[in-house]
Design a protein around this motif. Structure first.
Motif, PDB file in Angstrom:
ATOM      1  N   LEU A 276       0.838  -1.206   0.000  1.00  0.00           N
ATOM      2  CA  LEU A 276       0.000   0.000   0.000  1.00  0.00           C
ATOM      3  C   LEU A 276       0.864   1.244   0.000  1.00  0.00           C
ATOM      4  CD1 LEU A 276      -2.718  -1.056   2.619  1.00  0.00           C
ATOM      5  CD2 LEU A 276      -2.847  -1.111   0.118  1.00  0.00           C
ATOM      6  N   ARG A 277       0.363   2.296  -0.646  1.00  0.00           N
ATOM      7  CA  ARG A 277       1.060   3.569  -0.611  1.00  0.00           C
ATOM      8  C   ARG A 277       0.499   4.400   0.540  1.00  0.00           C
ATOM      9  NH1 ARG A 277      -0.982   5.928  -5.656  1.00  0.00           N
ATOM     10  NH2 ARG A 277      -2.746   4.822  -4.760  1.00  0.00           N
ATOM     11  N   VAL A 278       1.422   5.047   1.262  1.00  0.00           N
ATOM     12  CA  VAL A 278       1.006   5.978   2.306  1.00  0.00           C
ATOM     13  C   VAL A 278       1.459   7.361   1.860  1.00  0.00           C
ATOM     14  CG1 VAL A 278       1.284   6.623   4.733  1.00  0.00           C
ATOM     15  CG2 VAL A 278       1.266   4.197   4.085  1.00  0.00           C
ATOM     16  N   PRO A 279       0.539   8.306   1.715  1.00  0.00           N
ATOM     17  CA  PRO A 279      -0.880   8.259   2.071  1.00  0.00           C
ATOM     18  C   PRO A 279      -1.814   7.905   0.907  1.00  0.00           C
ATOM     19  CG  PRO A 279      -0.270  10.515   1.605  1.00  0.00           C
ATOM     20  CD  PRO A 279       0.941   9.673   1.316  1.00  0.00           C
ATOM     21  N   GLY A 280      -1.288   7.565  -0.251  1.00  0.00           N
ATOM     22  CA  GLY A 280      -2.161   7.331  -1.402  1.00  0.00           C
ATOM     23  C   GLY A 280      -3.281   6.340  -1.136  1.00  0.00           C
ATOM     24  N   ASP A 281      -2.916   5.214  -0.491  1.00  0.00           N
ATOM     25  CA  ASP A 281      -3.928   4.199  -0.197  1.00  0.00           C
ATOM     26  C   ASP A 281      -4.373   4.212   1.261  1.00  0.00           C
ATOM     27  OD1 ASP A 281      -3.779   3.126  -2.835  1.00  0.00           O
ATOM     28  OD2 ASP A 281      -1.902   2.137  -2.276  1.00  0.00           O
ATOM     29  N   LEU A 282      -3.494   4.716   2.103  1.00  0.00           N
ATOM     30  CA  LEU A 282      -3.775   4.680   3.537  1.00  0.00           C
ATOM     31  C   LEU A 282      -3.146   5.890   4.218  1.00  0.00           C
ATOM     32  CD1 LEU A 282      -4.859   2.761   5.918  1.00  0.00           C
ATOM     33  CD2 LEU A 282      -2.445   2.166   6.207  1.00  0.00           C
ATOM     34  N   SER A 283      -3.957   6.584   4.998  1.00  0.00           N
ATOM     35  CA  SER A 283      -3.422   7.689   5.793  1.00  0.00           C
ATOM     36  C   SER A 283      -3.123   7.200   7.200  1.00  0.00           C
ATOM     37  CB  SER A 283      -4.419   8.844   5.846  1.00  0.00           C
ATOM     38  OG  SER A 283      -4.397   9.571   4.631  1.00  0.00           O
ATOM     39  N   VAL A 284      -2.065   7.750   7.801  1.00  0.00           N
ATOM     40  CA  VAL A 284      -1.672   7.325   9.147  1.00  0.00           C
ATOM     41  C   VAL A 284      -1.415   8.544  10.024  1.00  0.00           C
ATOM     42  CG1 VAL A 284       0.116   6.180  10.499  1.00  0.00           C
ATOM     43  CG2 VAL A 284      -0.708   5.123   8.380  1.00  0.00           C
ATOM     44  N   VAL A 285      -1.962   8.497  11.232  1.00  0.00           N
ATOM     45  CA  VAL A 285      -1.749   9.561  12.208  1.00  0.00           C
ATOM     46  C   VAL A 285      -1.110   8.974  13.454  1.00  0.00           C
ATOM     47  CG1 VAL A 285      -2.857  11.317  13.655  1.00  0.00           C
ATOM     48  CG2 VAL A 285      -3.766  10.823  11.373  1.00  0.00           C
ATOM     49  N   GLY A 286      -0.103   9.633  13.977  1.00  0.00           N
ATOM     50  CA  GLY A 286       0.553   9.176  15.204  1.00  0.00           C
ATOM     51  C   GLY A 286       0.162  10.040  16.388  1.00  0.00           C
ATOM     52  N   TYR A 287       0.949   9.966  17.443  1.00  0.00           N
ATOM     53  CA  TYR A 287       0.699  10.775  18.623  1.00  0.00           C
ATOM     54  C   TYR A 287       2.001  10.941  19.390  1.00  0.00           C
ATOM     55  CZ  TYR A 287      -2.603  12.833  21.933  1.00  0.00           C
ATOM     56  OH  TYR A 287      -3.336  13.711  22.684  1.00  0.00           O
ATOM     57  N   ASP A 288       2.318  12.148  19.759  1.00  0.00           N
ATOM     58  CA  ASP A 288       3.462  12.500  20.607  1.00  0.00           C
ATOM     59  C   ASP A 288       4.440  13.448  19.938  1.00  0.00           C
ATOM     60  OD1 ASP A 288       2.848  11.274  22.939  1.00  0.00           O
ATOM     61  OD2 ASP A 288       4.124   9.532  22.627  1.00  0.00           O
ATOM     62  N   ASN A 289       4.432  13.460  18.606  1.00  0.00           N
ATOM     63  CA  ASN A 289       5.370  14.307  17.886  1.00  0.00           C
ATOM     64  C   ASN A 289       6.818  13.995  18.224  1.00  0.00           C
ATOM     65  OD1 ASN A 289       6.239  16.196  16.117  1.00  0.00           O
ATOM     66  ND2 ASN A 289       5.833  17.952  17.446  1.00  0.00           N
ATOM     67  N   LEU A 290       7.143  12.749  18.126  1.00  0.00           N
ATOM     68  CA  LEU A 290       8.517  12.269  18.258  1.00  0.00           C
ATOM     69  C   LEU A 290       9.369  12.845  17.126  1.00  0.00           C
ATOM     70  CD1 LEU A 290      10.753  10.242  18.968  1.00  0.00           C
ATOM     71  CD2 LEU A 290       9.315   8.447  18.052  1.00  0.00           C
ATOM     72  N   SER A 291      10.597  13.220  17.451  1.00  0.00           N
ATOM     73  CA  SER A 291      11.400  13.913  16.438  1.00  0.00           C
ATOM     74  C   SER A 291      11.668  13.036  15.220  1.00  0.00           C
ATOM     75  CB  SER A 291      12.718  14.389  17.048  1.00  0.00           C
ATOM     76  OG  SER A 291      13.491  13.301  17.460  1.00  0.00           O
TER      77      SER A 291
END
Lengths: 350, 350
Positions: A276-291
């Motif tokens: 899968l292509r990210v974000p073409g096929d799948l969007s991903v969101v994280g948490y914490d804003n790691l560098s």
DNA sequence: ACCTGCTGGTACATCGATTAACCACCCCGG
DNA sequence: CCGGGGTGGTTAATCGATGTACCAGCAGGT
């Protein structure tokens, strides 16, 4: 210098030595150093000079014994899931804490434990031995036994998390904990996503609930429901497993929201491996804003919650609880979405 | 229970209370607890029962004052480059240390400093205040002032790094530090790479030199020279900048060796962003075997150096230096290459 | 001369545990 | 009946700093 047998341990000067050197009593030295009692400016200076001359600092043990104050704060990290390693959270938290503690002569005592029972036992021991003046509690859970325990032990403590709820110990954290997730959902909806799945942290953690609730609420406001919700233990392994499972779902989600950045990065890797292509096929969101998230490919869209500032505020609250005279912490703001490259509209295969 | 005014702090029992409860002198209590002196088995049990009954543990401050022993070890982290955050190194190190320290009642005092001058000043203060029994020194450098300083202060210490070199304080680390890098180079050569570049850590760190030397030696043995060598400060930012620079080089390298995993991951991201396939167009090797590396795409080839075990060994060495009776640390093995997906032969574009 | 009040200190008890020196008691042989 | 040697404790000094209670000395008022 020309001592024949240099002892293993250099003998450290005591208050007596300083008193002798300055030609005063030990009481005078104590008063000069602490600014208490009535000491003339002249002798005070003489004492301080003698002290620096000899390289003397008051013994922490003696002072602790006398004052019943150790100037030490405990930070206990539970590590069944190796939060310390995988979560940048802790490094940032420690940075924030230290920034306030160190200038006031306080130290941070770090311990690792396996579970909350061990953690409680540890606090009891530390208090019984009088080793610490306060404690920072992380990972607030539902029915958390620790605040009550520490109140019972008479130990100042702060609990990290949403500052709203009532609690036996002060809580420190950004307000509107759900705001970041809501923003993330709004962002995804705007990009056209309708099938969004949520990977949550361990169910017993309070912030897990808060964020999950925010997530569901935000979707519901748009008349939608999550494609799926899965709980995890914060490990990279879990991220991979859950991602694989979710991607195999009939009606595969087009967006995944993770509870931290390392999991999100692993999720991206897993999706890419599945072709899968990210974000073409799948969007991903994280948490914490790691560098790290700023530099991976694609750069990670994530939520920043200013852990370092929260740490600083926690330290101040704790110091105040220890009778220290510190400016009250200010903690405005709320978690905020940082949009980068891992989220986008669905694009047709090239 | 029915005290009207419950004091802010619960009064902790002292040795006196235990003595009274057991009907003996405080000396007897001390002897019973410490197993010193001559105490009958019967009274010893009575004392111990009374102690648990009252929930008493000897005051750490009082014991520290009397015995001149605090049962506390310092770990100072320099963070101009936020090693704590970016490098899993430290979490693993701490895990290894704690595993040996905690069971013996020792605590880990964590401090962050900006530079080595601050670090030295901190040790002096900690020793002057008698706050610690020992220290773990990380990031050995050339002309490191710390071992000499701590020896002068009479503070037991261990320096992490190659155990071979002579030093005022014991050194703990895997032998054959260069072995991992040599293995990595051999691996790359076998894959057919001839243009290999090396991103090194800060030049002043000892392991930077060791590894760089191993790298150059391994290439030289094959009659080759590095395409380029760049020093960095361990930050993700540097990883990106250096990678971009190296990829723009005429005679672009086909393989990059990084000094840690987070940098390697960022390097991969940078290469991908530039339109290169990893490993099809570029092979990447990391260092540390961070758990994240197992799951990114492509999975990271890296070097494992068992930081956790080194930490455990360091703790034991230190405890022995504090007069504690511990089994001597065993530390066999050497850094080993872990081959995964980020290295491979060059492949023609599809 | 004497009392008052103030300044600038000092002497000593104290925090809680450890430990060296000492002692009460019992058993036993001579 | 007395001395010697265990056994099983106790007494008291001590670690280093703090803080209360006290005191010496001096100036000033009457």
């Amino acid at each position: 210098m020309n001592k024949r047998l240099e002892g293993r341990t250099a003998v450290r000067p005591t208050i007596k030595a300083v008193a002798a050197a300055a030609g005063v009593s030990t009481a005078a030295v104590s008063q000069a150093v602490n600014g208490t009692g009535r000491i003339s400016e002249a002798t005070r200076r003489r004492v301080l000079d003698a002290a620096t001359e000899l390289g003397w600092s008051p013994s922490a043990s003696a002072t602790a014994l006398r004052r019943a104050r150790t100037r030490t704060i405990a930070l206990v990290v539970r590590r069944p899931t190796d939060v310390l390693g995988s979560d940048p959270h802790f490094s940032e938290l420690i940075t924030g804490l230290e920034g306030e503690l160190a200038p006031r002569g306080y130290g941070l005592l770090l311990h690792l434990v396996a579970d909350i029972a061990q953690e409680s036992a540890l606090y009891e021991r530390l208090v019984a031995e009088g080793r610490i003046d306060g404690a920072v509690l992380t990972d607030a859970r539902a029915d958390d036994p620790r605040p009550e325990l520490l109140r019972g032990l008479g130990l100042p403590a702060v609990l990290l998390g949403s500052p709203d709820a009532a609690s036996p110990v002060p809580r420190v954290g950004l307000g509107q904990q759900g705001a970041g997730i809501k923003e993330a959902v709004a962002h995804l909806l705007e990009l056209g996503h309708r099938r969004v799945a949520y990977i949550a942290g361990p169910a017993e953690l309070l912030h897990t609930r808060l964020r999950l609730h925010a997530f569901e609420e935000a979707l519901a406001e748009a008349g939608l429901a999550p494609v799926a919700v899965r709980h995890s233990d914060f490990t990279e392994r879990a991220a991979v497993d859950v991602t694989e499972e979710l991607l195999a779902l009939p009606g595969r989600p087009t967006a995944l929201v993770f509870p931290n950045d390392s999991m999100a990065v692993c999720g991206i890797g897993t999706a890419q491996r599945a072709g899968l292509r990210v974000p073409g096929d799948l969007s991903v969101v994280g948490y914490d804003n790691l560098s790290l998230g700023r530099w991976v490919h694609p750069r990670l869209t994530t939520v920043d919650q200013q852990v370092q500032r929260v740490g600083a505020a926690a330290a101040r609250t704790l110091l105040a609880g220890c009778g220290e005279d510190v400016p009250p912490p200010v903690l405005d703001g709320r978690p905020r979405l940082v949009v980068r490259e891992s989220t986008g509209p669905l694009t047709p295969p090239t």
